[in-house]
Design a protein around this motif. Sequence first.
Motif, PDB file in Angstrom:
ATOM      1  N   SER A  78       0.823  -1.211   0.000  1.00  0.00           N
ATOM      2  CA  SER A  78       0.000   0.000   0.000  1.00  0.00           C
ATOM      3  C   SER A  78       0.857   1.260   0.000  1.00  0.00           C
ATOM      4  CB  SER A  78      -0.932   0.004   1.221  1.00  0.00           C
ATOM      5  OG  SER A  78      -1.829  -1.076   1.157  1.00  0.00           O
ATOM      6  N   ARG A  79       1.907   1.249   0.815  1.00  0.00           N
ATOM      7  CA  ARG A  79       2.759   2.432   0.881  1.00  0.00           C
ATOM      8  C   ARG A  79       3.469   2.670  -0.445  1.00  0.00           C
ATOM      9  NH1 ARG A  79       8.004   3.581   1.550  1.00  0.00           N
ATOM     10  NH2 ARG A  79       8.600   1.396   1.817  1.00  0.00           N
ATOM     11  N   LEU A  80       4.019   1.603  -1.041  1.00  0.00           N
ATOM     12  CA  LEU A  80       4.751   1.793  -2.295  1.00  0.00           C
ATOM     13  C   LEU A  80       3.840   2.188  -3.440  1.00  0.00           C
ATOM     14  CD1 LEU A  80       7.480  -0.989  -2.331  1.00  0.00           C
ATOM     15  CD2 LEU A  80       7.754   1.460  -1.992  1.00  0.00           C
ATOM     16  N   LEU A  81       2.651   1.606  -3.495  1.00  0.00           N
ATOM     17  CA  LEU A  81       1.737   1.965  -4.571  1.00  0.00           C
ATOM     18  C   LEU A  81       1.298   3.415  -4.464  1.00  0.00           C
ATOM     19  CD1 LEU A  81      -0.408  -1.291  -4.760  1.00  0.00           C
ATOM     20  CD2 LEU A  81       1.222  -0.438  -6.467  1.00  0.00           C
ATOM     21  N   ARG A  82       1.271   3.945  -3.229  1.00  0.00           N
ATOM     22  CA  ARG A  82       0.938   5.367  -3.054  1.00  0.00           C
ATOM     23  C   ARG A  82       2.107   6.274  -3.405  1.00  0.00           C
ATOM     24  NH1 ARG A  82      -0.911   3.675   1.975  1.00  0.00           N
ATOM     25  NH2 ARG A  82       0.835   4.775   2.937  1.00  0.00           N
ATOM     26  N   THR A  83       3.317   5.812  -3.149  1.00  0.00           N
ATOM     27  CA  THR A  83       4.471   6.715  -3.247  1.00  0.00           C
ATOM     28  C   THR A  83       5.367   6.454  -4.452  1.00  0.00           C
ATOM     29  OG1 THR A  83       5.800   5.245  -1.822  1.00  0.00           O
ATOM     30  CG2 THR A  83       4.520   6.977  -0.739  1.00  0.00           C
ATOM     31  N   LEU A  84       5.099   5.400  -5.234  1.00  0.00           N
ATOM     32  CA  LEU A  84       5.941   5.120  -6.394  1.00  0.00           C
ATOM     33  C   LEU A  84       5.875   6.303  -7.350  1.00  0.00           C
ATOM     34  CD1 LEU A  84       7.649   2.620  -7.131  1.00  0.00           C
ATOM     35  CD2 LEU A  84       5.826   1.972  -8.708  1.00  0.00           C
ATOM     36  N   PRO A  85       7.012   6.879  -7.716  1.00  0.00           N
ATOM     37  CA  PRO A  85       6.999   8.091  -8.538  1.00  0.00           C
ATOM     38  C   PRO A  85       6.455   7.834  -9.944  1.00  0.00           C
ATOM     39  CG  PRO A  85       9.240   7.283  -8.296  1.00  0.00           C
ATOM     40  CD  PRO A  85       8.388   6.453  -7.380  1.00  0.00           C
ATOM     41  N   THR A  86       5.907   8.880 -10.535  1.00  0.00           N
ATOM     42  CA  THR A  86       5.372   8.783 -11.892  1.00  0.00           C
ATOM     43  C   THR A  86       6.445   8.334 -12.873  1.00  0.00           C
ATOM     44  OG1 THR A  86       3.799  10.548 -11.389  1.00  0.00           O
ATOM     45  CG2 THR A  86       4.192  10.080 -13.711  1.00  0.00           C
ATOM     46  N   ALA A  87       7.678   8.729 -12.633  1.00  0.00           N
ATOM     47  CA  ALA A  87       8.767   8.367 -13.550  1.00  0.00           C
ATOM     48  C   ALA A  87       8.967   6.864 -13.654  1.00  0.00           C
ATOM     49  CB  ALA A  87      10.069   9.027 -13.096  1.00  0.00           C
ATOM     50  N   ALA A  88       8.514   6.106 -12.641  1.00  0.00           N
ATOM     51  CA  ALA A  88       8.692   4.649 -12.661  1.00  0.00           C
ATOM     52  C   ALA A  88       7.551   3.923 -13.371  1.00  0.00           C
ATOM     53  CB  ALA A  88       8.808   4.122 -11.232  1.00  0.00           C
ATOM     54  N   GLU A  89       6.464   4.602 -13.663  1.00  0.00           N
ATOM     55  CA  GLU A  89       5.278   3.942 -14.202  1.00  0.00           C
ATOM     56  C   GLU A  89       5.499   3.247 -15.544  1.00  0.00           C
ATOM     57  OE1 GLU A  89       2.161   6.810 -14.166  1.00  0.00           O
ATOM     58  OE2 GLU A  89       1.978   6.808 -11.970  1.00  0.00           O
ATOM     59  N   PRO A  90       6.385   3.745 -16.432  1.00  0.00           N
ATOM     60  CA  PRO A  90       6.576   3.025 -17.706  1.00  0.00           C
ATOM     61  C   PRO A  90       6.988   1.567 -17.552  1.00  0.00           C
ATOM     62  CG  PRO A  90       7.515   5.226 -17.858  1.00  0.00           C
ATOM     63  CD  PRO A  90       7.114   5.021 -16.421  1.00  0.00           C
ATOM     64  N   LEU A  91       7.558   1.186 -16.411  1.00  0.00           N
ATOM     65  CA  LEU A  91       7.974  -0.212 -16.236  1.00  0.00           C
ATOM     66  C   LEU A  91       6.789  -1.173 -16.369  1.00  0.00           C
ATOM     67  CD1 LEU A  91      10.495   0.120 -13.267  1.00  0.00           C
ATOM     68  CD2 LEU A  91      11.015  -0.162 -15.692  1.00  0.00           C
ATOM     69  N   ALA A  92       5.591  -0.706 -16.003  1.00  0.00           N
ATOM     70  CA  ALA A  92       4.415  -1.570 -16.119  1.00  0.00           C
ATOM     71  C   ALA A  92       4.107  -1.903 -17.573  1.00  0.00           C
ATOM     72  CB  ALA A  92       3.212  -0.902 -15.467  1.00  0.00           C
ATOM     73  N   ASP A  93       4.479  -1.023 -18.497  1.00  0.00           N
ATOM     74  CA  ASP A  93       4.223  -1.288 -19.920  1.00  0.00           C
ATOM     75  C   ASP A  93       5.037  -2.457 -20.448  1.00  0.00           C
ATOM     76  OD1 ASP A  93       2.510   0.915 -20.018  1.00  0.00           O
ATOM     77  OD2 ASP A  93       4.122   2.294 -20.590  1.00  0.00           O
ATOM     78  N   LEU A  94       6.147  -2.785 -19.762  1.00  0.00           N
ATOM     79  CA  LEU A  94       7.014  -3.862 -20.241  1.00  0.00           C
ATOM     80  C   LEU A  94       6.525  -5.243 -19.833  1.00  0.00           C
ATOM     81  CD1 LEU A  94      10.603  -2.419 -19.680  1.00  0.00           C
ATOM     82  CD2 LEU A  94       9.454  -2.830 -21.852  1.00  0.00           C
ATOM     83  N   VAL A  95       5.595  -5.312 -18.890  1.00  0.00           N
ATOM     84  CA  VAL A  95       5.112  -6.613 -18.396  1.00  0.00           C
ATOM     85  C   VAL A  95       3.585  -6.647 -18.490  1.00  0.00           C
ATOM     86  CG1 VAL A  95       7.055  -7.206 -16.919  1.00  0.00           C
ATOM     87  CG2 VAL A  95       5.337  -5.639 -16.062  1.00  0.00           C
ATOM     88  N   PRO A  96       3.030  -6.649 -19.706  1.00  0.00           N
ATOM     89  CA  PRO A  96       1.577  -6.535 -19.861  1.00  0.00           C
ATOM     90  C   PRO A  96       0.793  -7.657 -19.207  1.00  0.00           C
ATOM     91  CG  PRO A  96       2.613  -7.216 -21.925  1.00  0.00           C
ATOM     92  CD  PRO A  96       3.721  -6.805 -20.993  1.00  0.00           C
ATOM     93  N   LEU A  97       1.356  -8.862 -19.165  1.00  0.00           N
ATOM     94  CA  LEU A  97       0.670  -9.999 -18.542  1.00  0.00           C
ATOM     95  C   LEU A  97       1.509 -10.613 -17.427  1.00  0.00           C
ATOM     96  CD1 LEU A  97      -0.846 -11.732 -21.700  1.00  0.00           C
ATOM     97  CD2 LEU A  97      -2.009 -10.274 -20.043  1.00  0.00           C
ATOM     98  N   GLY A  98       2.382  -9.817 -16.829  1.00  0.00           N
ATOM     99  CA  GLY A  98       3.212 -10.301 -15.728  1.00  0.00           C
ATOM    100  C   GLY A  98       4.483 -10.998 -16.150  1.00  0.00           C
ATOM    101  N   ALA A  99       4.699 -11.164 -17.452  1.00  0.00           N
ATOM    102  CA  ALA A  99       5.924 -11.800 -17.946  1.00  0.00           C
ATOM    103  C   ALA A  99       6.888 -10.727 -18.423  1.00  0.00           C
ATOM    104  CB  ALA A  99       5.603 -12.768 -19.085  1.00  0.00           C
ATOM    105  N   ALA A 100       8.027 -10.615 -17.750  1.00  0.00           N
ATOM    106  CA  ALA A 100       8.998  -9.572 -18.086  1.00  0.00           C
ATOM    107  C   ALA A 100       9.930 -10.047 -19.192  1.00  0.00           C
ATOM    108  CB  ALA A 100       9.809  -9.188 -16.860  1.00  0.00           C
ATOM    109  N   PRO A 101      10.343  -9.153 -20.088  1.00  0.00           N
ATOM    110  CA  PRO A 101      11.338  -9.538 -21.104  1.00  0.00           C
ATOM    111  C   PRO A 101      12.671  -9.883 -20.457  1.00  0.00           C
ATOM    112  CG  PRO A 101      10.949  -7.169 -21.143  1.00  0.00           C
ATOM    113  CD  PRO A 101       9.941  -7.744 -20.214  1.00  0.00           C
ATOM    114  N   ARG A 102      13.361 -10.854 -21.037  1.00  0.00           N
ATOM    115  CA  ARG A 102      14.582 -11.370 -20.414  1.00  0.00           C
ATOM    116  C   ARG A 102      15.722 -10.364 -20.394  1.00  0.00           C
ATOM    117  NH1 ARG A 102      16.502 -16.812 -22.848  1.00  0.00           N
ATOM    118  NH2 ARG A 102      15.999 -15.774 -24.819  1.00  0.00           N
TER     119      ARG A 102
END
Length: 315
Positions: free
Chosen positions: A47-71
């Motif tokens: 809960s704390r991290l989801l509230r405080t994670l900076p906007t600059a970090a949000e693009p990382l979610a685009d790399l794992v659309p279904l939870g599988a990260a590129p190698r």
Amino acid sequence: MLRVHVTADDLARVRFAPRPAPLQELNAALSMLVHPCDALLFGRWRSRLLRTLPTAAEPLADLVPLGAAPRFLDVFHDTLADGLDAVRAAPHLVRPELERVHGGRPPAPWVRGLHADDPAAWRLLRRAQRAAFDAVLAPVWPLVQDLHRAEFTRHAVTAAEHGTGAALAALVPGGRFLGTVWELPAPADRDLRPAGRGLLLLPTFHWTGHPLVADLPDGPLALTYPAGPGLPLDPAAAEGPAEPLTAVLGRTRHDALLLLADEHTTTGLARRLGVSNATASAHAAALRGAGLVASVRRGRAVVHRRTALGDLLVR
């Protein structure tokens, strides 16, 4: 079950990472952030991290659309700067891995830029990884380094006293070494063959699930395994208002009681708490004396689990 088929060359090339890898620990922490498990231990941390994670970090979610990260995100360099540089150093992996994880779904525009090797897209990824590291791991990195040194020593002593096979078998609870096959608990069956490339072992202190495997073609088979207490590394949780049960039992015994919703050996409990076996045994004995934990011997190991009274107290 994960089965690693090793050769004599692989056993001769088993290497324990001498220092933690910032980006791989970040991968493990972000996996724990979105993984729906261990709510009692990790709920407040998430809960704390989801509230405080900076906007600059949000693009990382685009790399794992279904939870599988590129190698190409699996990077084992032991400094943040070297790790950030290394992410772009495997161009032969970038395009096929982006195509694999997106599976035909249209990716975000900046991810298409990675596919086209656009420098601006790579700069955006670098900023996102650095921002995520600063928010999630930087406050606890000295403690991660201390825990890594303790785990390094534990593994080295086991290997020196009992051999490499015994050290591999003891790496995670439920692991075993049979002939030339190293078996580890995992949610699905998978067979891996390093074929003489060797093994790289890396503990993580922010992931409590099954071992994570990075089978990259140009290096050893890398295995990131859970070896620490996870949420107790969170300084905000440690320094915030004490929960009533923590105030009564103390943080370590409270954490032990939460962990013992599942069975743990003394060694496994010590590893999760980040304490010695003797300390874990003493905490288990104190909880057992209060009727909150039951302990039974199974072969050479002692297994602990929370009792019904312990469940009631936690709830």
